[in-house]
Design a protein around this motif. Structure first.
Motif, short mmCIF file in Angstrom:
data_model
loop_
_atom_site.label_atom_id
_atom_site.label_comp_id
_atom_site.label_asym_id
_atom_site.label_seq_id
_atom_site.Cartn_x
_atom_site.Cartn_y
_atom_site.Cartn_z
N GLU A 188 0.99 -1.14 -0.54
CA GLU A 188 -0.29 0.30 -0.51
C GLU A 188 0.70 1.38 0.08
O GLU A 188 1.92 1.60 0.35
CB GLU A 188 -0.96 0.27 1.02
N ASN A 189 0.47 2.26 -1.41
CA ASN A 189 1.00 3.19 -0.89
C ASN A 189 1.04 3.87 0.12
O ASN A 189 -0.38 4.44 0.71
CB ASN A 189 1.17 4.19 -2.40
N MET A 190 1.71 4.92 0.45
CA MET A 190 1.65 5.81 1.30
C MET A 190 1.83 7.30 0.89
O MET A 190 2.71 8.06 1.42
CB MET A 190 2.50 6.00 2.48
N ILE A 238 3.36 10.23 3.19
CA ILE A 238 5.12 10.54 3.35
C ILE A 238 5.12 10.59 1.58
O ILE A 238 6.68 11.39 1.50
CB ILE A 238 5.49 9.01 3.45
N MET A 239 4.71 10.31 0.84
CA MET A 239 5.07 10.46 -1.02
C MET A 239 4.98 12.30 -1.02
O MET A 239 5.99 12.79 -2.35
CB MET A 239 4.62 9.67 -1.78
N GLU A 243 5.91 14.01 1.41
CA GLU A 243 6.69 14.98 2.00
C GLU A 243 8.31 15.26 1.20
O GLU A 243 8.68 15.75 1.31
CB GLU A 243 6.14 13.83 3.38
N VAL A 244 8.12 13.49 0.72
CA VAL A 244 9.36 13.53 0.25
C VAL A 244 9.50 14.41 -1.20
O VAL A 244 10.66 14.55 -1.75
CB VAL A 244 9.75 11.46 0.35
N LYS A 245 8.72 14.69 -1.95
CA LYS A 245 8.08 14.66 -3.51
C LYS A 245 8.34 16.79 -2.90
O LYS A 245 9.54 16.73 -3.97
CB LYS A 245 7.15 15.27 -3.67
N MET A 290 12.37 16.63 -2.56
CA MET A 290 12.48 16.69 -3.77
C MET A 290 12.70 17.86 -4.53
O MET A 290 13.38 18.16 -5.69
CB MET A 290 13.05 15.24 -4.10
N LEU A 319 9.37 18.58 -5.93
CA LEU A 319 9.01 17.65 -7.14
C LEU A 319 7.88 18.05 -7.09
O LEU A 319 7.23 16.96 -8.09
CB LEU A 319 8.92 16.31 -7.19
N MET A 370 0.94 17.03 7.39
CA MET A 370 1.23 16.48 8.14
C MET A 370 1.64 17.29 9.10
O MET A 370 2.23 16.80 9.97
CB MET A 370 2.37 15.34 7.69
N PHE A 404 2.22 6.54 11.18
CA PHE A 404 2.56 6.13 10.77
C PHE A 404 2.52 4.34 10.35
O PHE A 404 2.90 3.54 11.81
CB PHE A 404 3.86 5.98 9.84
N LEU A 413 9.00 3.58 11.47
CA LEU A 413 8.91 4.83 10.72
C LEU A 413 8.19 5.65 12.26
O LEU A 413 8.70 7.18 12.83
CB LEU A 413 7.66 4.82 9.77
N GLU A 442 19.56 6.07 1.98
CA GLU A 442 19.98 7.29 1.66
C GLU A 442 20.93 8.25 1.09
O GLU A 442 20.90 9.01 0.18
CB GLU A 442 19.40 7.45 2.99
#
Lengths: 262, 453
Positions: free
Chosen positions: B257-259, B262-263, B265-267, B270, B272, B282, B289, B418, B435
């Motif tokens: 399952e995608n989260m 978090i996606m 946040e990371v995007k 980066m 993106l 968040m 999590f 997490l 990382e």
């Protein structure tokens, strides 16, 4: 040993203003693990023989993220996956082949939710197609009459339902497979998945790879055919635990076929 | 008349108590979180018909599947008779349907009789497998105590049910020849006619009358008792197999399952994201999590747990369990049910002592959102279990009811890593390496070096 293989990176293709037909996703094991590098080379040899126009990402490739995600670390997974997707998109890549079932699964089934949609195939599926298309001739004497068993990796078999491609290839090479007690849908894991490869096993009676190697030994096979770099490492270590590493060899499907290429 | 009143009381009591018990289960399942379900009704119906009704995955192992099928069919067909039981019970009629169905009735009851005999044979074989042959998967640590009793109890219940059916039918057939005005003709039932001629014929009319009523009531009480008993038993799968296969995941098996939080946040980290919109939702409260308790799991994980028949095929095929590790997928699923029962009961009690400490107040009522009894699934499931899983999907493959123990395990794992930031020591350098260098191993070589090695 320096082998005569021809590999170009995407960056090299791009500098020539060209695009390859397919990207070869090498993966962490295929790039860094001495044993798995042999598989990478064997697969390249096959692609060279079949005249495939392919490229690798080389230094622009990162881990697909499978071990991070399955170890529960979604942050690291997202970092790796999103970065890979950016690189793959920047090169306009549509089709990917990989010799690692974990990369295969992650790129195929998990990248789409993150915005990366690619056609992903496993190298055994790719090779099967090459044979079907007549692009690759198979040496039917490659293993002689050596007894062979086949180990299904979880992520190619049970997870993605591919049981036949590797068996069909062996069949084409006139290698008859003696199945282990647990095979195909019921195949037993080598013990590496879910990032177990990168940690010590939890307390138990024995290691999973010992159990699986034991099943392979019982078939009387002298070669265990495999399709995953982590399975190969696990099974080889399992054979050592049974002190059978000199008698029985673990070979990737690609290595078996590459043996028949001069 | 007395019998009619009694029947009404028993029936209404069964309806009342089962409504309460099943509502509580529905409540407990809804304690799980919502998630995105793939909307494909036709696949869902197909899966349900094939796997639940058609027992599609049972037939991976032919012999147990065949005997299980006998019990299953006998049970389904016997319920047709339940319609008549309800009519006869309420209106004081006797074999109401026989007048209307004629020869069909004879065939129907005969079919039930044949299936009942097959079910009886199967029941005895199952008792033998469990108690004398001691099939290993029925005797793992999680099967001690109630789960073991539960399995046997239901088998004895099955024997009682079959006994009731034959007592009533055989007595009835003899009584038909002696008192045709009260016991109208039904035709000769295939099995009980043999029992009637061989044994029941020798009994007095009074005895037969008693046995007929005794058998009939035994049948009624076992069935009604069963409906209630299911709610505390692994035999709930009889009903829950249907919704559970219907709601099975239709996403690829290999997709975790995608989260999205978090996606996002990371995007944004980066660079993106376009506009940087959804990313920062968040920041308000420190998020959790993964799952540590029932409320963090998907509602389907809890439905899974209530559906589990504790057959243990998952555990029997789990590489970790096979090699002596503590992990048993069946136990994970069983613990989710136990904990769902506990949490549900506590929340429904409304007892304010279960309100999370920092949210307590005079006006505050206990809800699922502020619930905290100081316990979690981690009190029932150890880290050793959670981290032993190889994600090989053998448990998922094996389950005849399409339960996914792996999905629960991985959500617990996510919580540990997490939210709690704990986990196997060996994984820490792996995370660091991933990382820093984008590779599972921290090495000097570059990704291209292998070409020239």
């Amino acid at each position: 040993m320096q082998e005569n293989i021809n590999v170009k990176t995407m960056a090299q293709f791009a500098s020539e203003g060209k695009e390859p037909d397919i990207l070869y996703w090498v993966g962490c094991a295929g790039s860094f693990d001495a044993r798995a590098i042999k598989v990478s080379k064997a697969f390249v040899k096959i692609m060279n023989e079949a005249g495939i126009s392919f490229a690798i990402l080389g230094n622009e490739e990162s881990c697909c993220g499978d071990p991070a995600r399955r170890a529960g670390n979604e942050f690291v997974f997202q970092m790796l996956a999103l970065q890979n997707i950016e690189v793959l998109k920047s090169y306009n890549i549509k089709k990917i082949v990989t010799a690692c079932p974990h990369g295969y699964n992650t790129l195929k089934n998990e990248y789409s939710k993150l915005g990366g949609n690619f056609e992903v195939i496993h190298h055994t599926q790719f090779i099967e197609q090459l044979i079907k298309d007549g692009k690759l001739k198979v040496d039917t004497k490659v293993l002689g009459d050596t007894k062979v068993t086949y180990h299904d990796s979880c992520y190619l078999g049970r997870v993605n339902g591919e049981y036949s491609a590797p068996r069909n290839i062996l069949n084409k090479a006139q290698i008859s497979v003696t199945e282990m007690e647990r095979s195909a849908q019921n195949g037993l894991c080598c013990g590496a998945g879910g990032a177990q490869m990168f940690k010590e096993e939890e307390k138990g009676d024995k290691r999973i790879n010992e159990e699986r190697a034991g099943e392979a030994i019982e078939t009387g096979a002298k070669v265990i055919a495999a399709n995953c770099p982590f399975c190969i490492t696990m099974l080889e270590d399992g054979l050592k635990a049974h002190e059978k590493e000199d008698e029985i060899k673990v070979m990737d499907i690609a290595e078996i076929l590459a043996k028949g290429i001069a | 008349m007395i019998q009619q009143i009694l029947f009404l009381i028993v029936t209404l009591a069964t309806i009342f108590f089962s409504y309460k018990a099943y509502s509580a289960i529905a409540y407990n399942i809804k304690l799980g979180r919502d998630y995105e379900l793939v909307d494909d009704k036709s696949s869902r119906w197909k899966t349900m018909i094939l796997i639940a009704l058609g027992q599609g995955k049972m037939f991976k192992y032919f012999i147990p599947a065949l005997f299980h099928l006998f019990i299953y069919l006998a049970f389904i067909f016997t319920q047709i008779e339940l319609i008549e039981i309800l009519i006869d019970g309420v209106f004081g009629t006797h074999r109401f349907l026989s007048e209307y169905l004629g020869g069909v009735y004879t065939v129907l009851i005969s079919t039930i009789e044949i299936l009942s005999v097959l079910a009886l044979i199967a029941t005895i074989i199952f008792l033998y497998r469990r108690n004398i042959l001691k099939v290993p998967r029925f005797h793992k640590p999680e099967m001690k105590g109630w789960p073991f009793k539960d399995a046997n109890l239901i088998l004895f219940g099955e024997i009682l049910l079959v006994t009731g059916i034959f007592l009533a039918n055989s007595s009835d057939l003899v009584l038909q020849s002696r008192l045709p005005e009260h016991y109208h003709h039904t035709g000769r039932f295939v099995i009980s006619s043999i029992l009637a001629d061989g044994i029941f014929n020798g009994f007095s009319t009074g005895t037969l009358h008693f046995l007929e009523r005794f058998g009939w009531w035994l049948h009624v009480l076992v069935v009604f008792g069963f409906i209630l008993y299911l709610t505390i038993s692994k035999h709930l799968h009889l009903i829950f197999a249907f919704p559970n296969t219907f709601f099975t995941s239709l996403t690829p098996r290999g997709e975790m399952e995608n989260m999205p939080v978090i996606m996002a946040e990371v995007k944004s980290m980066m660079g993106l994201t376009e506009g940087g919109d959804a990313a920062m939702e968040m920041s308000e409260e420190i998020p959790e999590f993964g799952a540590k308790d029932i409320t963090g799991l998907k509602w389907k994980n809890i439905l899974d747990a209530y559906t589990c028949s504790e057959c243990g095929r998952c555990t029997d095929n789990c590489p970790a369990n096979i090699t002596g590790k503590e992990l048993s997928p069946r136990k994970i699923v069983m613990m989710v049910r136990d904990r769902a029962e506990e949490v549900g009961k506590k929340i429904r009690s409304g007892n304010s002592e279960y309100i999370r400490e920092d949210l307590k107040g005079d006006e505050v009522k206990l809800t699922a959102d502020n619930f905290d009894d100081g316990k979690s699934l981690f009190d029932l499931i150890s880290d050793e279990e959670i981290f032993a899983c190889t994600t090989c999907n053998a448990c998922v493959e094996q389950c005849p009811l399409l339960i996914n123990p792996l999905d629960t395990i991985l959500q617990l794992r996510r919580y540990r890593i997490l939210t709690d930031s704990t986990g196997p020591q060996d994984w820490m350098p792996m995370f660091t390496s991933l990382e820093n260098s984008g590779s599972v191993w921290q090495l000097q070589e570059t990704r291209e070096d292998w070409i020239n090695q």
